[in-house]
Design a protein around this motif. Structure first.
Motif, PDB file in Angstrom:
ATOM      1  N   LEU A  76      16.650 -10.979  -1.699  1.00  0.00           N
ATOM      2  CA  LEU A  76      17.197 -10.183  -0.503  1.00  0.00           C
ATOM      3  C   LEU A  76      17.021  -8.630  -0.639  1.00  0.00           C
ATOM      4  O   LEU A  76      16.790  -7.831  -0.086  1.00  0.00           O
ATOM      5  N   ILE A  77      17.121  -8.247  -2.081  1.00  0.00           N
ATOM      6  CA  ILE A  77      17.106  -6.882  -2.550  1.00  0.00           C
ATOM      7  C   ILE A  77      15.667  -6.439  -2.326  1.00  0.00           C
ATOM      8  O   ILE A  77      15.133  -5.225  -1.826  1.00  0.00           O
ATOM      9  N   SER A  78      14.785  -7.291  -3.027  1.00  0.00           N
ATOM     10  CA  SER A  78      13.239  -6.974  -2.770  1.00  0.00           C
ATOM     11  C   SER A  78      12.856  -6.760  -1.382  1.00  0.00           C
ATOM     12  O   SER A  78      11.871  -6.129  -1.246  1.00  0.00           O
ATOM     13  N   LYS A  79      13.588  -7.708  -0.553  1.00  0.00           N
ATOM     14  CA  LYS A  79      12.971  -7.498   0.981  1.00  0.00           C
ATOM     15  C   LYS A  79      13.473  -6.391   1.759  1.00  0.00           C
ATOM     16  O   LYS A  79      12.818  -5.597   2.301  1.00  0.00           O
ATOM     17  N   VAL A  80      14.647  -5.872   1.225  1.00  0.00           N
ATOM     18  CA  VAL A  80      15.196  -4.629   1.942  1.00  0.00           C
ATOM     19  C   VAL A  80      14.208  -3.351   1.162  1.00  0.00           C
ATOM     20  O   VAL A  80      14.065  -2.300   1.819  1.00  0.00           O
ATOM     21  N   GLU A  81      13.924  -3.328  -0.180  1.00  0.00           N
ATOM     22  CA  GLU A  81      13.346  -2.378  -0.622  1.00  0.00           C
ATOM     23  C   GLU A  81      12.044  -2.360  -0.091  1.00  0.00           C
ATOM     24  O   GLU A  81      11.439  -1.056   0.170  1.00  0.00           O
ATOM     25  N   ASN A  82      11.340  -3.383   0.134  1.00  0.00           N
ATOM     26  CA  ASN A  82      10.138  -3.457   0.665  1.00  0.00           C
ATOM     27  C   ASN A  82      10.061  -2.744   2.271  1.00  0.00           C
ATOM     28  O   ASN A  82       9.292  -2.007   2.849  1.00  0.00           O
ATOM     29  N   GLU A  83      11.198  -3.258   2.994  1.00  0.00           N
ATOM     30  CA  GLU A  83      11.449  -2.553   4.192  1.00  0.00           C
ATOM     31  C   GLU A  83      11.622  -1.160   4.312  1.00  0.00           C
ATOM     32  O   GLU A  83      10.963  -0.474   5.103  1.00  0.00           O
ATOM     33  N   GLU A  84      12.219  -0.544   3.242  1.00  0.00           N
ATOM     34  CA  GLU A  84      12.585   0.923   3.226  1.00  0.00           C
ATOM     35  C   GLU A  84      11.387   1.564   2.724  1.00  0.00           C
ATOM     36  O   GLU A  84      10.799   2.597   3.016  1.00  0.00           O
ATOM     37  N   GLU A  85      10.370   0.908   1.750  1.00  0.00           N
ATOM     38  CA  GLU A  85       9.051   1.386   1.376  1.00  0.00           C
ATOM     39  C   GLU A  85       8.136   1.673   2.698  1.00  0.00           C
ATOM     40  O   GLU A  85       7.431   2.520   2.639  1.00  0.00           O
ATOM     41  N   GLU A  86       8.340   0.514   3.452  1.00  0.00           N
ATOM     42  CA  GLU A  86       7.270   0.759   4.697  1.00  0.00           C
ATOM     43  C   GLU A  86       7.752   1.562   5.502  1.00  0.00           C
ATOM     44  O   GLU A  86       6.715   2.402   6.245  1.00  0.00           O
ATOM     45  N   GLY A  87       8.807   2.183   5.633  1.00  0.00           N
ATOM     46  CA  GLY A  87       9.247   3.364   6.312  1.00  0.00           C
ATOM     47  C   GLY A  87       8.799   4.518   5.744  1.00  0.00           C
ATOM     48  O   GLY A  87       9.011   5.636   6.737  1.00  0.00           O
ATOM     49  N   LYS A  88       8.850   4.705   4.486  1.00  0.00           N
ATOM     50  CA  LYS A  88       8.356   6.146   3.864  1.00  0.00           C
ATOM     51  C   LYS A  88       6.889   6.286   4.108  1.00  0.00           C
ATOM     52  O   LYS A  88       6.200   5.636   3.854  1.00  0.00           O
ATOM     53  N   VAL A  89       6.474   7.558   3.669  1.00  0.00           N
ATOM     54  CA  VAL A  89       5.145   8.058   3.882  1.00  0.00           C
ATOM     55  C   VAL A  89       5.061   8.809   2.415  1.00  0.00           C
ATOM     56  O   VAL A  89       5.775  10.030   2.310  1.00  0.00           O
ATOM     57  N   SER A  90       4.234   8.391   1.630  1.00  0.00           N
ATOM     58  CA  SER A  90       3.935   9.075   0.202  1.00  0.00           C
ATOM     59  C   SER A  90       2.916  10.263   0.500  1.00  0.00           C
ATOM     60  O   SER A  90       2.329  10.491   1.384  1.00  0.00           O
ATOM     61  N   LEU A  91       3.360  11.107  -0.405  1.00  0.00           N
ATOM     62  CA  LEU A  91       2.375  12.218  -0.402  1.00  0.00           C
ATOM     63  C   LEU A  91       0.813  12.039  -0.662  1.00  0.00           C
ATOM     64  O   LEU A  91       0.026  12.693  -0.006  1.00  0.00           O
ATOM     65  N   LEU A  92       0.753  11.055  -1.416  1.00  0.00           N
ATOM     66  CA  LEU A  92      -0.780  10.359  -1.290  1.00  0.00           C
ATOM     67  C   LEU A  92      -1.267   9.850  -0.204  1.00  0.00           C
ATOM     68  O   LEU A  92      -2.562   9.654   0.137  1.00  0.00           O
ATOM     69  N   ASP A  93      -0.248   9.620   0.910  1.00  0.00           N
ATOM     70  CA  ASP A  93      -0.920   8.686   2.226  1.00  0.00           C
ATOM     71  C   ASP A  93      -1.372   9.772   3.294  1.00  0.00           C
ATOM     72  O   ASP A  93      -1.833   9.519   3.964  1.00  0.00           O
ATOM     73  N   LEU A  94      -1.047  11.291   3.039  1.00  0.00           N
ATOM     74  CA  LEU A  94      -1.512  12.022   3.790  1.00  0.00           C
ATOM     75  C   LEU A  94      -2.958  12.456   3.757  1.00  0.00           C
ATOM     76  O   LEU A  94      -3.295  12.434   2.892  1.00  0.00           O
ATOM     77  N   PRO A  95      -3.396  12.906   4.832  1.00  0.00           N
ATOM     78  CA  PRO A  95      -4.888  13.202   5.075  1.00  0.00           C
ATOM     79  C   PRO A  95      -5.086  14.515   3.983  1.00  0.00           C
ATOM     80  O   PRO A  95      -4.158  15.184   3.687  1.00  0.00           O
ATOM     81  N   ASP A  96      -6.522  14.259   3.553  1.00  0.00           N
ATOM     82  CA  ASP A  96      -6.811  15.611   2.649  1.00  0.00           C
ATOM     83  C   ASP A  96      -6.521  17.021   3.171  1.00  0.00           C
ATOM     84  O   ASP A  96      -5.965  17.888   2.547  1.00  0.00           O
ATOM     85  N   LEU A  97      -6.781  17.372   4.463  1.00  0.00           N
ATOM     86  CA  LEU A  97      -6.384  18.706   5.309  1.00  0.00           C
ATOM     87  C   LEU A  97      -5.078  18.885   4.955  1.00  0.00           C
ATOM     88  O   LEU A  97      -4.267  20.095   4.837  1.00  0.00           O
TER      89      LEU A  97
END
Length: 397
Positions: A76-97
């Motif tokens: 249950l905890i891992s499922k909640v964490e995965n759902e939270e991580e899916e809602g976040k945007v990492s700095l590395l996910d941003l376009p280069d510009l």
């Protein structure tokens, strides 16, 4: 427990064999054997065996219940964490510009900290594109082409030293070389993590950090050298400059005649990029002599003798004596004779003015009054304003 269970089962089986194979009465002339004990023992052993199996099953259920609950809770905890991580945007996910726009707003210290996060951000934070604005913002007014050229020469000299040190030597020199090479490899292996944190030597980041730390001395020019000494009032001399981040000031090293003179605590407003990229030992070829008019602002090379380097001195073009400074009847621009005035000196001073020939001007002067060299006309109002701000509070004699 297992050993006890196996032993008990073997007793039960053994007892059952006696109960099933009892001798019939009267056979072989023997008395019939009483079988009352064996049925009792069989029932008693079956009862104990069932009790043991029941207890063991209860114990296993008791231990299995927390494990099952912990496993479900972890899922249950891992499922909640995965759902939270899916809602976040990492700095590395941003376009280069987008990432570059963010990095442009970081300070040099913040860029250095961000570069330590991962390899991808390290490469981004060390790019010349990001550091170019920081170079122009802080060092643009004091760093010129000659400084960049000296930096490239500095890098090339370090590379040549490394190449020379890696060459083969003979005899005792070869042994020493191998010994020091071993120590160098050892130190490199121990400091591999630290070497990864160092920027490339030919990058703008490396230049910026070398300037900030004072490890790189760069060429620039200093107004009113030696703390505004009267002998250098309204002049500008070449020097090797070193930055002191603790006081936000500079140290200058002048080379007048085979020795270095050092001046400290120089403020930013007393430094400038050399307007003409030329050695202070060379004569500047004047290209403005035909355009000089009374009232023009100029800089002229001057040195005490031919062993000294040139300095640039501020002055203005004056009127001829025959003109009497009459603007409506001025013909000074038509004359080959040009009057240069240095109004920071008193009227009777021998440094107050000098005369040059606009057609034949080269280096002129003598060992008493010094030697006047090339002339540059000032067109930039910022340059003129800067000289006026340096004007002495008292006229120099």
């Amino acid at each position: 427990m297992l050993y006890f269970l196996i032993s008990f089962l073997s007793i039960v089986i053994f007892s059952k064999s006696f109960t099933s194979n009892s001798v019939p009465a009267g056979e072989s002339g023997t008395k019939p054997v009483s079988t009352g004990f064996w049925p009792f023992w069989g029932k008693f052993s079956s009862f104990l065996f069932s009790r043991i199996i029941r207890k063991s099953s209860i114990a296993s259920d008791f231990f299995q219940l927390p494990l099952t609950m912990a496993f479900k809770k972890r899922n249950l905890i891992s499922k909640v964490e995965n759902e939270e991580e899916e809602g976040k945007v990492s700095l590395l996910d941003l376009p280069d510009l987008t990432l570059e726009c963010i990095l442009e707003h970081l300070s040099p210290a913040e860029l250095c900290n961000t570069a330590a996060v991962c390899t991808y951000l390290r490469n981004k934070c060390r790019s010349d594109y990001v550091w170019e604005k920081h170079m122009k913002r802080k060092w643009g007014k004091v760093i010129g082409d000659s400084a960049y050229r000296q930096w490239r020469w500095h890098i090339a000299s370090r590379e040549s030293d490394k190449t020379f040190n890696q060459g083969n030597h003979k005899g005792i020199y070869s042994s020493l070389h191998n010994f020091w090479l071993f120590l160098w490899i050892k130190s490199r292996s121990q400091n591999s993590g630290r070497s990864k944190s160092s920027p490339p030597e030919d990058s703008l980041m490396a230049l910026y950090l070398s300037l900030e730390s004072g490890k790189f001395l760069f060429p620039a020019q200093v107004y009113n050298r030696e703390n505004g000494h009267a002998g250098f009032m309204l002049s500008c001399y070449d020097a090797q400059i070193c930055y002191d981040s603790r006081t936000d000031t500079f140290q200058a090293r002048y080379s007048p005649h085979g020795r270095w003179a050092i001046e400290e605590d120089i403020q930013w407003d007393r430094l400038r990029v050399p307007p003409i990229d030329i050695s202070p030992q060379l004569l500047h070829t004047s290209d403005c002599l035909d355009d000089l008019r009374p009232g023009d602002h100029i800089e002229i090379q001057w040195r005490r003798n031919k062993e000294f380097p040139y300095g640039w001195w501020y002055g203005v073009v004056g009127h001829l004596e025959s003109c009497q400074a009459n603007v409506n009847h001025c013909h000074c621009r038509c004359s080959d004779t040009v009057i240069l005035e240095f109004k920071q000196y008193t009227s009777g001073s021998r440094w107050r003015q000098t005369v040059i020939n606009r057609k034949l001007h080269r280096e002129e002067g003598d060992e008493i009054d010094g030697f006047y060299g090339g002339i540059r006309k000032l067109h930039n109002e910022d340059e003129i304003t800067r000289w006026k701000k340096l004007w002495p509070t008292k006229i120099v004699e």
